[in-house]
Enzyme design. Structure first.
Site, PDB file in Angstrom:
ATOM      1  N   CYS A   1      11.699  70.659  -4.513  1.00  0.00           N
ATOM      2  CA  CYS A   1      11.255  70.755  -3.111  1.00  0.00           C
ATOM      3  C   CYS A   1      11.433  72.216  -2.693  1.00  0.00           C
ATOM      4  CB  CYS A   1      12.074  69.828  -2.217  1.00  0.00           C
ATOM      5  SG  CYS A   1      13.790  70.307  -2.108  1.00  0.00           S
TER       6      CYS A   1
ATOM      7  N   ARG B   1      13.492  62.735  -1.915  1.00  0.00           N
ATOM      8  CA  ARG B   1      14.388  62.811  -3.073  1.00  0.00           C
ATOM      9  C   ARG B   1      15.496  61.770  -2.985  1.00  0.00           C
ATOM     10  NH1 ARG B   1      16.944  65.512  -6.741  1.00  0.00           N
ATOM     11  NH2 ARG B   1      19.203  65.469  -6.591  1.00  0.00           N
TER      12      ARG B   1
ATOM     13  N   ASP C   1      23.780  72.880   4.435  1.00  0.00           N
ATOM     14  CA  ASP C   1      22.834  72.332   5.418  1.00  0.00           C
ATOM     15  C   ASP C   1      22.909  73.032   6.767  1.00  0.00           C
ATOM     16  OD1 ASP C   1      22.916  68.846   4.322  1.00  0.00           O
ATOM     17  OD2 ASP C   1      21.998  70.654   3.500  1.00  0.00           O
TER      18      ASP C   1
ATOM     19  N   ARG D   1      12.108  64.777   9.836  1.00  0.00           N
ATOM     20  CA  ARG D   1      12.803  64.075   8.748  1.00  0.00           C
ATOM     21  C   ARG D   1      14.292  63.923   9.070  1.00  0.00           C
ATOM     22  NH1 ARG D   1      11.420  65.896   2.800  1.00  0.00           N
ATOM     23  NH2 ARG D   1      12.880  64.171   2.596  1.00  0.00           N
TER      24      ARG D   1
ATOM     25  N   ILE E   1      24.933  76.574  -3.367  1.00  0.00           N
ATOM     26  CA  ILE E   1      24.502  75.195  -3.662  1.00  0.00           C
ATOM     27  C   ILE E   1      23.008  75.170  -3.993  1.00  0.00           C
ATOM     28  CG2 ILE E   1      24.443  72.819  -2.789  1.00  0.00           C
ATOM     29  CD1 ILE E   1      27.288  73.858  -2.805  1.00  0.00           C
TER      30      ILE E   1
ATOM     31  N   ARG F   1      16.165  70.729  -7.785  1.00  0.00           N
ATOM     32  CA  ARG F   1      16.795  69.421  -7.507  1.00  0.00           C
ATOM     33  C   ARG F   1      16.930  68.545  -8.761  1.00  0.00           C
ATOM     34  NH1 ARG F   1      16.519  68.737  -1.937  1.00  0.00           N
ATOM     35  NH2 ARG F   1      18.366  67.456  -2.169  1.00  0.00           N
TER      36      ARG F   1
ATOM     37  N   LYS G   1      21.914  60.988   9.095  1.00  0.00           N
ATOM     38  CA  LYS G   1      20.870  60.684   8.100  1.00  0.00           C
ATOM     39  C   LYS G   1      21.490  60.542   6.717  1.00  0.00           C
ATOM     40  CE  LYS G   1      18.374  64.235   6.388  1.00  0.00           C
ATOM     41  NZ  LYS G   1      18.369  64.394   4.931  1.00  0.00           N
ATOM     42  N   ASN G   2      22.343  61.487   6.355  1.00  0.00           N
ATOM     43  CA  ASN G   2      22.841  61.537   4.982  1.00  0.00           C
ATOM     44  C   ASN G   2      23.953  60.536   4.709  1.00  0.00           C
ATOM     45  OD1 ASN G   2      20.936  63.449   4.558  1.00  0.00           O
ATOM     46  ND2 ASN G   2      22.349  65.181   4.468  1.00  0.00           N
TER      47      ASN G   2
HETATM   48  C1  EPZ Z   1      22.731  65.992  -0.558  1.00  0.00           C
HETATM   49  O1  EPZ Z   1      21.693  66.325  -1.451  1.00  0.00           O
HETATM   50  C2  EPZ Z   1      22.116  66.054   0.836  1.00  0.00           C
HETATM   51  N1  EPZ Z   1      21.026  65.084   0.922  1.00  0.00           N
HETATM   52  C3  EPZ Z   1      21.579  67.458   1.086  1.00  0.00           C
HETATM   53  O2  EPZ Z   1      21.093  67.491   2.424  1.00  0.00           O
HETATM   54  C4  EPZ Z   1      22.728  68.457   0.963  1.00  0.00           C
HETATM   55  O3  EPZ Z   1      22.220  69.761   1.125  1.00  0.00           O
HETATM   56  C5  EPZ Z   1      23.377  68.313  -0.423  1.00  0.00           C
HETATM   57  O4  EPZ Z   1      23.807  66.949  -0.629  1.00  0.00           O
HETATM   58  C6  EPZ Z   1      24.601  69.217  -0.568  1.00  0.00           C
HETATM   59  O5  EPZ Z   1      25.546  68.872   0.415  1.00  0.00           O
HETATM   60  C7  EPZ Z   1      21.324  63.807   1.218  1.00  0.00           C
HETATM   61  O6  EPZ Z   1      22.475  63.445   1.402  1.00  0.00           O
HETATM   62  C8  EPZ Z   1      20.154  62.866   1.335  1.00  0.00           C
HETATM   63  P1  EPZ Z   1      23.842  67.589  -4.499  1.00  0.00           P
HETATM   64  P2  EPZ Z   1      21.925  66.130  -3.052  1.00  0.00           P
HETATM   65  O7  EPZ Z   1      23.579  66.636  -5.601  1.00  0.00           O
HETATM   66  O8  EPZ Z   1      22.764  64.948  -3.279  1.00  0.00           O
HETATM   67  C9  EPZ Z   1      23.034  70.303  -8.272  1.00  0.00           C
HETATM   68  C10 EPZ Z   1      19.546  67.869   4.121  1.00  0.00           C
HETATM   69  O9  EPZ Z   1      19.131  68.941   4.571  1.00  0.00           O
HETATM   70  N2  EPZ Z   1      22.746  69.054  -8.998  1.00  0.00           N
HETATM   71  O10 EPZ Z   1      25.171  67.566  -3.818  1.00  0.00           O
HETATM   72  O11 EPZ Z   1      20.602  66.174  -3.701  1.00  0.00           O
HETATM   73  C11 EPZ Z   1      22.019  70.617  -7.179  1.00  0.00           C
HETATM   74  O12 EPZ Z   1      20.903  71.277  -7.730  1.00  0.00           O
HETATM   75  C12 EPZ Z   1      19.690  67.673   2.630  1.00  0.00           C
HETATM   76  O13 EPZ Z   1      19.916  66.899   4.831  1.00  0.00           O
HETATM   77  C13 EPZ Z   1      22.591  69.101 -10.382  1.00  0.00           C
HETATM   78  O14 EPZ Z   1      22.651  70.160 -11.000  1.00  0.00           O
HETATM   79  O15 EPZ Z   1      22.708  67.448  -3.400  1.00  0.00           O
HETATM   80  C14 EPZ Z   1      22.826  71.502  -6.260  1.00  0.00           C
HETATM   81  O16 EPZ Z   1      22.851  72.812  -6.763  1.00  0.00           O
HETATM   82  C15 EPZ Z   1      19.109  68.843   1.839  1.00  0.00           C
HETATM   83  N3  EPZ Z   1      22.351  67.950 -11.055  1.00  0.00           N
HETATM   84  C16 EPZ Z   1      24.235  70.921  -6.345  1.00  0.00           C
HETATM   85  O17 EPZ Z   1      24.264  70.141  -7.538  1.00  0.00           O
HETATM   86  C17 EPZ Z   1      22.276  66.740 -10.410  1.00  0.00           C
HETATM   87  O18 EPZ Z   1      22.084  65.710 -11.085  1.00  0.00           O
HETATM   88  C18 EPZ Z   1      24.596  70.007  -5.190  1.00  0.00           C
HETATM   89  O19 EPZ Z   1      23.544  69.076  -5.027  1.00  0.00           O
HETATM   90  C19 EPZ Z   1      22.445  66.708  -9.007  1.00  0.00           C
HETATM   91  C20 EPZ Z   1      22.685  67.875  -8.322  1.00  0.00           C
END
Ligand code: EPZ
Length: 417
Positions: free
Chosen positions: A116, A92, A304, A396, A326, A121, A22-23
């Site tokens: 969420c 998202r 995850d 999902r 995370i 997020r 998916k990701n």
């Molecule tokens: C991706 O989400 C994945 N989603 C998530 O999987 C996964 O948990 C996450 O990466 C971490 O590996 C998809 O790929 C669609 P991040 P993403 O930006 O990109 C902070 C699932 O279950 N952050 O790597 O949204 C954030 O709050 C989903 O399949 C900021 O502060 O995650 C977090 O603490 C859930 N500012 C950390 O970074 C930003 O602008 C990592 O988030 C963006 C993120």
């Protein structure tokens, strides 16, 4: 709303094949907007998030056909650059269209994604990357308005590792004038897969699988045809299903190195593994040893798989800690697991898990994607009949999970609501 009914403590056996990731698929779907024409994505799982992204691409004017696990995306007539609230607030990952729309149309309007169940997020890192490439960003009435006549290559330093922001930055940079250096980029396999697809489109990206990708902008990209990589989180979820039911099963069509951190921790918990190419066979231990976990970006233990591994530890022979660095709020599953007789307490973003002899069935409610997978795993191990409501969350991210588990011998049934 559909429910799952699981009669627990059934031994599993046989082999389960992992679906496409998916990701990996979601950002690549967005990336097709960077070229005019028909791209083909193969080995695409049937997931609600994929269908939502397909709907968003249709909203911006692409033609999307989805059949036999193949997505055909024709972006020739894509001409609209807005990602509306009603779509973004449901998924998202809609934010992934920001970079491609900005690169292709020089403007985009994306609804500010809300929080969420797993956290607030934020998207500040996405916006900083767009600004570094020359975009003017305005937040107005809950929408991100980004404009840029011509994207120019630059240096982008991420203060925190972000998968989404890394993907958006790379997609925005591939058509920019000049070179873009990204520092502290995410190195998750899904980013490598996106880079493979973009390079197939004619992009010039070096440093795949490193935290410092270098993108040399090109004037035009062409559509591409690629097979999606296997879903490492689904693979890990099934390995934990084998461990928690003390069953020998084989997980096939996966990439073992993508879940090495999980395998290492499951070995610490007493499991043994046989790895042959794209297959992993698990030999569970009779007693589950407690193992402390701190989630970190790839290649360390992934957030995850936090909920799923925590469920396994709820039956460990002792106490252990689970810290999610995370998504500190990603523990909605704990309250539901405790209703199944688990003994877990929370302090901030750290769960203390006191292993119990058994889980006992009851009615529980899914709250988010990976929490619902954790409840399914708990139901497989619990004594009696567990009912899990709100399983639209699991749809999902898991393609036909109840059929796959039934194929392994689990007693799980979907009751349509
Ligand atoms: C991706 O989400 C994945 N989603 C998530 O999987 C996964 O948990 C996450 O990466 C971490 O590996 C998809 O790929 C669609 P991040 P993403 O930006 O990109 C902070 C699932 O279950 N952050 O790597 O949204 C954030 O709050 C989903 O399949 C900021 O502060 O995650 C977090 O603490 C859930 N500012 C950390 O970074 C930003 O602008 C990592 O988030 C963006 C993120």
């Amino acid at each position: 709303m559909d429910k799952f009914v699981i009669n627990g403590r059934k031994k599993l056996h046989g082999e389960v094949e992992v679906s496409g990731a998916k990701n990996a698929t979601l950002p690549i779907m967005a990336a097709t907007l960077l070229a005019k024409g028909r791209s083909i994505l193969r080995n695409v799982p049937y997931l609600n998030d994929i269908k939502m992204m397909a709907h968003l691409l249709r909203v911006v004017g692409a033609r999307v056909d989805f059949h036999d696990n193949v997505l055909e995306i024709d972006t020739t007539n894509a001409n609209y650059f807005e990602a509306p609230y009603e779509l973004v607030n449901k998924m998202r990952a809609s934010i992934y269209v920001m970079g491609p729309l900005l690169a292709r149309f020089g403007q985009t309007k994306v609804s500010f994604p809300g929080g969420c169940a797993i956290g607030t997020r934020p998207v500040d890192l996405h916006l900083e990357a767009m600004e570094a490439l020359g975009a003017k960003i305005e937040i107005d009435h809950g929408y991100i308005n980004a404009n840029c006549k011509e994207m120019k290559g630059n240096k982008i330093h991420f203060s925190k590792v972000s998968v989404g922001a890394t993907a958006n930055a790379i997609m925005a940079a591939v058509l920019a004038t000049g070179e873009t250096n990204i520092y502290n980029a995410a190195v998750e396999p899904e980013i490598g897969s996106l880079i493979d697809f973009l390079n197939l489109m004619g992009a010039r990206i070096e440093g795949k699988d490193t935290s410092h990708p270098i993108i040399t902008g090109v004037s035009e990209l062409k559509p591409a045809d690629m097979e999606m990589m296997p879903d490492r989180i689904e693979a890990g979820t099934f390995l934990i299903a084998g461990a928690i039911t003390k069953s020998e099963i084989t997980v096939s069509n996966c990439i073992p190195e993508h879940i090495q951190a999980l395998i290492d921790k499951m070995e610490d918990a007493g499991c043994l593994f046989e790895i042959l190419g794209d297959c992993i066979r698990i030999f569970p231990s009779t007693t589950i040893k407690p193992v402390n976990i701190v989630t970190q970006p790839y290649p360390d233990f992934p957030t995850d798989l936090q909920a799923q591994f925590l469920t396994l530890m709820s039956l460990a022979d002792g106490q252990c800690l689970m810290e999610d660095t995370i998504f500190p709020d990603r523990f909605m599953h704990v309250a539901e697991l405790n209703r199944l007789n688990a003994n877990i307490s929370m302090r901030g973003n750290v769960a203390t898990i006191n292993g119990v002899e058994y889980l006992s069935s009851t009615d529980v409610m899914a709250t988010d994607l990976r929490a619902s997978a954790a409840l399914v795993l708990a139901g497989l191990a619990a004594q009696g009949k567990t009912t899990i409501s709100r399983i639209y969350h699991i749809d999902r991210g898991y393609d036909k999970i109840e059929q796959k588990l039934s194929g392994l011998g689990a007693d799980i049934e979907r009751i349509s609501g």
